[in-house]
Design a protein around this motif. Structure first.
Motif, PDB file in Angstrom:
ATOM      1  N   UNK A  38      46.429  40.019  42.964  1.00  0.00           N
ATOM      2  CA  UNK A  38      47.690  40.724  42.740  1.00  0.00           C
ATOM      3  C   UNK A  38      48.802  39.728  42.468  1.00  0.00           C
ATOM      4  N   UNK A  39      49.369  39.832  41.282  1.00  0.00           N
ATOM      5  CA  UNK A  39      50.524  39.013  40.895  1.00  0.00           C
ATOM      6  C   UNK A  39      50.313  37.521  41.129  1.00  0.00           C
ATOM      7  N   UNK A  40      49.159  37.026  40.768  1.00  0.00           N
ATOM      8  CA  UNK A  40      48.886  35.584  40.889  1.00  0.00           C
ATOM      9  C   UNK A  40      49.526  34.866  39.705  1.00  0.00           C
ATOM     10  N   UNK A  41      50.253  33.811  40.006  1.00  0.00           N
ATOM     11  CA  UNK A  41      50.904  33.056  38.942  1.00  0.00           C
ATOM     12  C   UNK A  41      49.907  32.075  38.339  1.00  0.00           C
ATOM     13  N   UNK A  42      49.782  32.127  37.022  1.00  0.00           N
ATOM     14  CA  UNK A  42      48.908  31.208  36.299  1.00  0.00           C
ATOM     15  C   UNK A  42      49.684  30.613  35.130  1.00  0.00           C
ATOM     16  N   UNK A  43      49.110  29.590  34.521  1.00  0.00           N
ATOM     17  CA  UNK A  43      49.696  29.026  33.306  1.00  0.00           C
ATOM     18  C   UNK A  43      48.757  29.393  32.161  1.00  0.00           C
ATOM     19  N   UNK A  53      44.215  41.684  38.869  1.00  0.00           N
ATOM     20  CA  UNK A  53      42.864  42.079  38.471  1.00  0.00           C
ATOM     21  C   UNK A  53      42.202  42.792  39.645  1.00  0.00           C
ATOM     22  N   UNK A  54      41.535  43.894  39.342  1.00  0.00           N
ATOM     23  CA  UNK A  54      40.816  44.682  40.340  1.00  0.00           C
ATOM     24  C   UNK A  54      39.426  44.955  39.769  1.00  0.00           C
ATOM     25  N   UNK A  55      38.506  43.987  39.881  1.00  0.00           N
ATOM     26  CA  UNK A  55      37.234  44.071  39.171  1.00  0.00           C
ATOM     27  C   UNK A  55      36.272  45.120  39.736  1.00  0.00           C
ATOM     28  N   UNK A  56      35.523  45.717  38.807  1.00  0.00           N
ATOM     29  CA  UNK A  56      34.465  46.672  39.121  1.00  0.00           C
ATOM     30  C   UNK A  56      33.178  46.200  38.466  1.00  0.00           C
ATOM     31  N   UNK A  57      32.068  46.589  39.034  1.00  0.00           N
ATOM     32  CA  UNK A  57      30.755  46.350  38.434  1.00  0.00           C
ATOM     33  C   UNK A  57      30.273  47.691  37.902  1.00  0.00           C
ATOM     34  N   UNK A  58      30.072  47.775  36.590  1.00  0.00           N
ATOM     35  CA  UNK A  58      29.597  49.012  35.965  1.00  0.00           C
ATOM     36  C   UNK A  58      28.074  48.990  35.917  1.00  0.00           C
ATOM     37  N   UNK A  59      27.454  49.966  36.581  1.00  0.00           N
ATOM     38  CA  UNK A  59      25.997  50.018  36.685  1.00  0.00           C
ATOM     39  C   UNK A  59      25.507  51.341  36.107  1.00  0.00           C
TER      40      UNK A  59
END
Length: 83
Positions: A38-43, A53-59
């Motif tokens: 949540x709201x991670x600062x990146x360059x 990002x809230x990842x899911x695994x689609x099966x």
């Protein structure tokens, strides 16, 4: 059987390594992985930005071709098999 599955792929064939139909996808589950960001600062491209990002695994779940053939035979539906 399970495969990588995406929304809208239900009813699609599952092929074996020889290209023959091995089954059919009938259901897709979206499993929550719990690796939230949540709201991670990146360059990115030299600019600071925040991402979430809230990842899911689609099966995808598949029915075996043997079960499909049993159903077709039960209802006298004609189909062809390569020998």
């Amino acid at each position: 059987m399970t495969t990588p599955g995406l929304k809208g792929q239900n009813g699609g064939p599952l092929f074996d390594t020889d290209g023959f139909i091995y089954g059919m996808q009938f259901l897709t589950n979206h499993l929550y992985l719990g690796f939230d960001i949540d709201n991670k600062e990146i360059i990115n491209n030299g600019k600071k930005t925040k991402v979430s990002n809230h990842p899911l695994l689609d099966v995808g779940h598949c029915i075996s071709v043997e079960r499909i053939k049993e159903f077709l035979n039960q209802y006298n539906v004609k189909f062809y098999e390569e020998e």
